[in-house]
Design an enzyme around this catalytic site. Structure first.
Site, short mmCIF file in Angstrom:
data_model
loop_
_atom_site.label_atom_id
_atom_site.label_comp_id
_atom_site.label_asym_id
_atom_site.label_seq_id
_atom_site.Cartn_x
_atom_site.Cartn_y
_atom_site.Cartn_z
N ARG A 33 -42.81 -8.15 -40.60
CA ARG A 33 -41.86 -7.08 -40.31
C ARG A 33 -42.55 -6.03 -39.43
O ARG A 33 -43.73 -6.14 -39.13
CB ARG A 33 -41.33 -6.48 -41.62
CG ARG A 33 -42.41 -6.42 -42.69
CD ARG A 33 -42.32 -5.28 -43.57
NE ARG A 33 -42.31 -4.05 -42.84
CZ ARG A 33 -43.39 -3.49 -42.33
NH1 ARG A 33 -44.57 -4.05 -42.45
NH2 ARG A 33 -43.30 -2.36 -41.67
N GLN B 164 -41.87 0.03 -48.07
CA GLN B 164 -42.98 -0.34 -47.18
C GLN B 164 -44.11 0.67 -47.22
O GLN B 164 -45.27 0.33 -47.00
CB GLN B 164 -42.48 -0.46 -45.73
CG GLN B 164 -41.57 -1.65 -45.48
CD GLN B 164 -40.12 -1.26 -45.59
OE1 GLN B 164 -39.75 -0.41 -46.38
NE2 GLN B 164 -39.27 -1.89 -44.79
N ASP C 65 -38.34 1.47 -33.95
CA ASP C 65 -37.84 0.11 -33.74
C ASP C 65 -37.13 -0.02 -32.41
O ASP C 65 -37.06 -1.11 -31.84
CB ASP C 65 -36.91 -0.29 -34.89
CG ASP C 65 -37.74 -0.55 -36.14
OD1 ASP C 65 -38.07 0.42 -36.84
OD2 ASP C 65 -38.10 -1.72 -36.37
N ASN D 107 -35.53 4.34 -36.28
CA ASN D 107 -36.67 3.93 -37.11
C ASN D 107 -36.15 3.78 -38.54
O ASN D 107 -34.97 4.03 -38.82
CB ASN D 107 -37.81 4.96 -37.01
CG ASN D 107 -39.09 4.45 -37.63
OD1 ASN D 107 -39.53 3.34 -37.33
ND2 ASN D 107 -39.69 5.21 -38.53
O1 MRU Z 1 -37.66 -3.03 -41.79
P1 MRU Z 1 -39.07 -2.98 -41.26
O2 MRU Z 1 -40.10 -2.96 -42.34
O3 MRU Z 1 -39.33 -4.04 -40.22
O4 MRU Z 1 -39.13 -1.57 -40.51
C1 MRU Z 1 -40.32 -1.14 -39.93
C2 MRU Z 1 -40.22 0.20 -39.32
O5 MRU Z 1 -39.21 0.86 -39.36
C3 MRU Z 1 -41.41 0.67 -38.57
O6 MRU Z 1 -41.59 2.04 -38.71
C4 MRU Z 1 -41.20 0.33 -37.09
O7 MRU Z 1 -40.88 -1.02 -36.95
C5 MRU Z 1 -42.39 0.63 -36.28
S1 MRU Z 1 -43.66 -0.53 -36.65
C6 MRU Z 1 -45.04 -0.23 -35.75
#
Ligand code: MRU
Length: 358
Positions: free
Chosen positions: A52, A198, A239, A249
Site C-alpha cells: 500500500r 497504518q 496519493d 491523502n
Molecule cells: O490506503 P493506503 O495505506 O495506501 O494510504 C496511504 C496514504 O494515504 C499515504 O499517506 C500516501 O499514499 C502517501 S505514501 C508515501
C-alpha cells in the site's frame, strides 16, 4: 530501511527474477515476505493492501505488468485495466501502467524484457525521488531546530508515508530519517489513522526499527497538541496532488490541515512528482475517492493471546461508511516537498519546478 538490522525495500526481485513484497497486513505483529507470481496476485496484493502507499502501489503495478507479459493474455491492455481498477485514488498506479503501455506500443523488442526494464526504472526513480524529498525536507527541520534554541523538533504525521509505503526512505518520513541521521533531536507524533491504523501498525513499527523517538496518538488528538504548541511541523504524504496543489491523502488529513491552519503550524506535503496528476486542477471535483468495505470501520485488528484477530466494535447491524481518502485544499498547505525542491501549493510554483508540464 532496517527490520531487525537487516536492510529491506518495499518490493524486490530476487536473483531468479521472482517478485517479493512484505505482507503489510500482518505488521507489526508478524514479519512475513510473500512472493507475487501472477498478474492476479499483484492485483490482489494492491486491493487487499498487502502492499500500500501511492509510490509502492505504482511500482507493484509496474511489476504486475511484467508478470502479465509472462502469461498468455490477449492484450496487455486487459492487465492494465485490472491493475487500474484495483485502487482508484493513488495516481501513481495509473501513471506507471500507462507509461508501460506507451513504452510497449513504441517498441518491437521482447516485451517481457522491455516491461521488466521499465519496471526497474520506475522503481529506481521512486527511490531517487524519496531520497531527494528527504534532502529538501531536511532544510525545513534544520530551520526549526536553528530557531527553537536547538530543542527537539516535534513533527506530526498521518497514516504511513514511510518506506513501507514506497520502496525505501518514504516520502513524509524521508526528511525525518535524514534529520535523525544528522543528529537533530526529533520526536514524531504518530496519528493512529483509523480505520486501517497504518500509523499505529506501520509508522510506529518503522520509526521503532530506526530508533526514532515517537508517540502514538488517537486520531483526534492532533488539534489539542497544536493548540498547546506541542507540534512544530506537520508532514504528510499524498496519493494524488492536482496541478493547482490540492492534495488527496488518507482520510483525516484535511482535519489536521484545518487545525494546523488555525494554529499557524507549517503543514507540508511530501509529494513526489509520481503522485502529481498534472491533468487535473480541482481536487474535490476531480479526484476519485476510494470507498472501502464497511467492515474495516466496524472491526479492529489486533493481537490477542490467540494471535492476530479482528473484533467487532459496534452493534453488528450498524451501518458504516469507509472513505479511504479526503482532499486538503491547496490554501491550507504551506508547501509541497518534491524531488526537485520545495514549492508553494499553487500552479505557478509547481510548474516552476516541473516546467515540462506547463
Ligand atoms: O490506503 P493506503 O495505506 O495506501 O494510504 C496511504 C496514504 O494515504 C499515504 O499517506 C500516501 O499514499 C502517501 S505514501 C508515501
Amino acid at each position: 530501511m532496517k527490520i531487525a538490522n537487516t536492510h529491506y525495500e518495499g518490493i524486490w526481485l530476487d536473483t531468479n527474477r521472482k517478485l517479493w513484497v512484505i505482507d503489510q497486513r500482518l505488521l507489526p505483529f508478524e514479519f512475513k515476505t510473500l512472493e507475487i507470481k501472477t498478474l492476479d496476485e499483484a492485483v490482489f496484493a494492491i486491493k487487499e493492501m498487502i502492499v500500500r502507499g501511492a509510490p509502492l502501489i505504482g511500482v507493484t503495478a509496474a511489476y504486475g505488468m511484467y508478470l502479465a507479459t509472462l502469461e498468455s493474455l490477449d492484450s496487455l491492455k486487459i492487465a492494465a485495466q485490472k491493475l487500474k481498477d484495483s485502487r482508484p485514488t493513488a495516481v501513481d498506479l495509473a501513471k506507471t501502467v500507462d507509461r508501460i503501455l506507451q513504452k510497449v506500443s513504441a517498441s518491437n523488442t521482447s516485451i517481457s524484457d522491455l516491461v521488466l526494464a521499465e519496471a526497474e526504472t520506475i522503481k529506481n526513480e521512486t527511490l531517487d525521488q524519496c531520497k531527494k524529498i528527504g534532502e529538501h525536507g531536511l532544510k525545513l527541520i534544520e530551520d526549526i531546530y536553528n530557531t527553537n534554541g536547538h530543542k527537539t523538533v516535534n513533527i506530526l504525521t498521518h497514516c504511513n508515508a514511510g518506506w513501507l509505503a514506497t520502496v525505501d526512505y518514504g516520502t513524509a518520513t524521508s526528511p525525518i530519517y535524514l534529520a535523525h541521521e544528522k543528529g537533530i533531536p526529533i520526536h514524531v507524533w504518530v496519528d493512529e489513522t483509523r480505520p486501517r491504523n497504518q500509523g499505529a501498525a506501520l509508522t510506529t513499527y518503522e520509526l521503532g526499527q530506526e530508533e526514532i523517538p515517537h508517540t502514538l496518538i488517537a486520531d483526534n488528538t492532533g488539534g489539542h497538541l497544536m493548540q498547546h504548541k506541542l507540534v512544530d511541523l506537520i508532514i504528510v504524504g499524498t496519493d494524488r496532488t492536482t496541478r493547482k496543489g490540492d492534495v488527496a491523502n488518507k482520510i483525516g488529513t484535511y482535519l489536521k490541515a484545518l487545525a494546523a491552519f488555525d494554529n499557524q503550524i507549517p503543514f507540508y506535503v511530501a509529494a513526489p512528482s509520481s503522485s502529481i496528476d498534472f491533468s487535473i486542477c480541482n481536487g474535490l471535483k476531480e479526484i476519485p475517492i476510494e470507498e472501502r468495505d464497511e467492515n474495516e470501520v466496524k472491526y479492529m485488528k489486533g493481537l490477542s493471546a490467540e494471535g492476530i484477530q479482528e473484533i467487532l466494535i459496534c452493534p453488528e447491524n450498524t451501518n458504516a461508511v469507509n472513505y479511504g481518502f479526503d482532499v486538503t485544499p491547496a490554501r491550507l498547505i504551506s508547501g509541497l516537498i518534491t524531488e526537485r525542491g520545495i514549492c508553494k501549493a499553487n500552479e505557478k510554483s509547481i510548474l516552476s519546478l516541473f516546467p515540462e508540464y506547463a
